[in-house]
Design an enzyme around this catalytic site. Structure first.
Site, PDB file in Angstrom:
ATOM      1  N   SER A  64     -25.155  23.940 -28.401  1.00  0.00           N
ATOM      2  CA  SER A  64     -24.531  23.051 -27.419  1.00  0.00           C
ATOM      3  C   SER A  64     -23.511  23.717 -26.512  1.00  0.00           C
ATOM      4  O   SER A  64     -22.983  23.074 -25.605  1.00  0.00           O
ATOM      5  CB  SER A  64     -23.857  21.875 -28.128  1.00  0.00           C
ATOM      6  OG  SER A  64     -24.839  20.971 -28.590  1.00  0.00           O
ATOM      7  N   LYS A  67     -23.897  23.341 -22.835  1.00  0.00           N
ATOM      8  CA  LYS A  67     -23.382  22.213 -22.045  1.00  0.00           C
ATOM      9  C   LYS A  67     -22.243  22.610 -21.110  1.00  0.00           C
ATOM     10  O   LYS A  67     -21.883  21.851 -20.207  1.00  0.00           O
ATOM     11  CB  LYS A  67     -22.966  21.086 -22.984  1.00  0.00           C
ATOM     12  CG  LYS A  67     -24.173  20.446 -23.659  1.00  0.00           C
ATOM     13  CD  LYS A  67     -23.802  19.614 -24.865  1.00  0.00           C
ATOM     14  CE  LYS A  67     -25.089  19.079 -25.533  1.00  0.00           C
ATOM     15  NZ  LYS A  67     -24.875  18.574 -26.881  1.00  0.00           N
ATOM     16  N   SER A 120     -20.378  16.010 -27.455  1.00  0.00           N
ATOM     17  CA  SER A 120     -21.564  16.871 -27.430  1.00  0.00           C
ATOM     18  C   SER A 120     -22.853  16.053 -27.390  1.00  0.00           C
ATOM     19  O   SER A 120     -23.859  16.389 -28.040  1.00  0.00           O
ATOM     20  CB  SER A 120     -21.572  17.812 -28.647  1.00  0.00           C
ATOM     21  OG  SER A 120     -22.439  18.909 -28.422  1.00  0.00           O
ATOM     22  N   LYS A 225     -15.948  24.412 -25.966  1.00  0.00           N
ATOM     23  CA  LYS A 225     -17.161  23.767 -26.467  1.00  0.00           C
ATOM     24  C   LYS A 225     -17.631  24.393 -27.768  1.00  0.00           C
ATOM     25  O   LYS A 225     -17.661  25.614 -27.911  1.00  0.00           O
ATOM     26  CB  LYS A 225     -18.270  23.857 -25.420  1.00  0.00           C
ATOM     27  CG  LYS A 225     -19.491  23.001 -25.733  1.00  0.00           C
ATOM     28  CD  LYS A 225     -19.184  21.526 -25.553  1.00  0.00           C
ATOM     29  CE  LYS A 225     -20.284  20.635 -26.113  1.00  0.00           C
ATOM     30  NZ  LYS A 225     -20.252  20.590 -27.595  1.00  0.00           N
TER      31      LYS A 225
END
Length: 376
Positions: A64, A67, A120, A225
């Site tokens: 993730s 992202k 997320s 993140k």
């Protein structure tokens, strides 16, 4: 009045010259260290200096942390982040983490970005991509990599679920993050600890909390993140700002990802400092002029040069100015009248011209006659 106008014009011209000559200076890794991450890099984003690395250019799945690219591409290409749009059925029921979007739910791009970066949400990633046209959006993500000249990244999707041709490297991911953090909207979203998404036509209020634990217990942390899949392992991109530095730590496939990023950040703060060797638009000296209406001309720097250095190596660096004792008139505004160098030991790592901030005509009779004839 005339002098004020003259100096204003001079500053405008020198600003234009600075923009034309400006370029970033990249210092590459010289400090390979052990890490429990399969791929790792620590970069000071203020000077694009690699502080520590281990397999920094190895292509790896990134889960993730994908992202980060999804968010900055959406932010840069959406005209209005706060207007609601309708979620398509393609974004509903996506595998993995989710904020449980519903078909035909009305929600804004900003709210989706918060769901993307804090919770997320894989469904948020798909809804964002669908807004621009799914395949088109993936192309936009890969175009970002082309613009940043990143050779070890390719995106197949906006969420980071595993795919054989969906990969990045620790270094590339750090460069994407550094680029994204220059955007104030991205920075605000990526550093939000907690927020809510108000009730929509299909859902009650959603409460969101950032998954990066360091944002809550490490002063100076500004996001960014987390990520996890079985193939990618535990991944974290963490950004920390202190002492004039922007320390971006990337660990891919790292079990103790929070502990490792904390260790790397603290080590960077202990061992490195940022030093400005050359300041922009700074007076350097007066140069003597012969045969001119003025007997001195001031010279200045245009560009700046800063470097992130190991504190233990600070004494290895020196700044040298090469300035003539005398120049002959005429001298034009923005004429090059010297040079500044920065050395590390005997190695030149930076050089830049020095420029006249003023002008002077010649008082030599031949030059005067030439000017009269030219005007005539």
């Amino acid at each position: 009045m005339y002098k004020v106008k003259y100096m204003t014009i001079a500053l405008i011209l020198m600003t234009i010259l600075y923009m034309l000559l400006s370029q970033s200076v990249v210092v590459y890794a010289r400090n390979e260290i052990d890490s429990c991450a399969r791929g790792m890099v620590v970069v000071d984003g203020m000077t694009d200096t690699v502080l520590y690395s281990n397999n920094a250019d190895t292509r790896l799945p990134m889960a993730s942390t994908t992202k980060i690219a999804t968010a900055i591409v959406a932010i840069e290409n959406c005209d209005d982040l706060d207007t609601d749009f309708v979620v398509s059925d393609r974004a509903v029921g996506i595998e993995g983490t989710s904020i449980y979007l519903q078909e035909d739910e009305e929600i804004s791009m900003r709210e989706l970005l918060l769901g993307l970066m804090l919770a997320s949400g894989n469904d948020c990633a798909v809804a964002i991509a669908e807004y621009f046209g799914y395949d088109n959006f993936i192309g936009m993500m890969n175009e970002l990599c082309n613009r940043l000249d990143l050779a070890n990244t390719h995106f197949d999707n906006p969420h980071g679920l595993d795919s054989d041709t969906h990969y990045t490297s620790a270094y590339d991911l750090a460069m994407i993050t550094d680029y994204a953090l220059d955007n104030e909207t991205f920075r605000e979203i990526a550093s939000t600890k907690r927020t809510i998404i108000e009730a929509t036509n299909k859902s009650d209020v959603r409460y969101l909390k950032h998954k990066n634990k360091l944002l809550f217990n490490m002063d100076g942390c500004v996001g960014v993140k987390t990520g996890f899949t079985d193939n990618a392992g535990r991944c974290l991109v963490n950004a920390h700002e202190a002492n004039g530095m922007r320390i971006i730590s990337v660990v891919l496939n790292c079990g103790p990802m929070f502990d490792e990023c904390r260790r790397l950040t603290n080590m960077a703060l202990d061992e490195y400092e940022i030093v400005q060797f050359v300041s922009p638009y700074t007076y350097v000296a007066d140069v003597n002029v012969v045969g001119g209406e003025k007997n001195k001309i001031s010279i200045v720097t245009i560009k700046e040069f800063s470097a992130t250095l190991l504190k233990s190596e600070r004494e290895m660096y020196r700044v040298v100015y090469d300035i003539p004792e005398v120049v002959e008139a005429p001298v034009e505004l923005n004429s090059v009248l010297g040079k500044v160098y920065v050395y590390c030991g005997d190695e030149e790592i930076f050089s830049e011209d020095l420029y006249a901030i003023d002008s002077t005509r010649s008082i030599d009779i031949r030059h005067i006659l030439d000017e009269i004839l030219q005007k005539w």
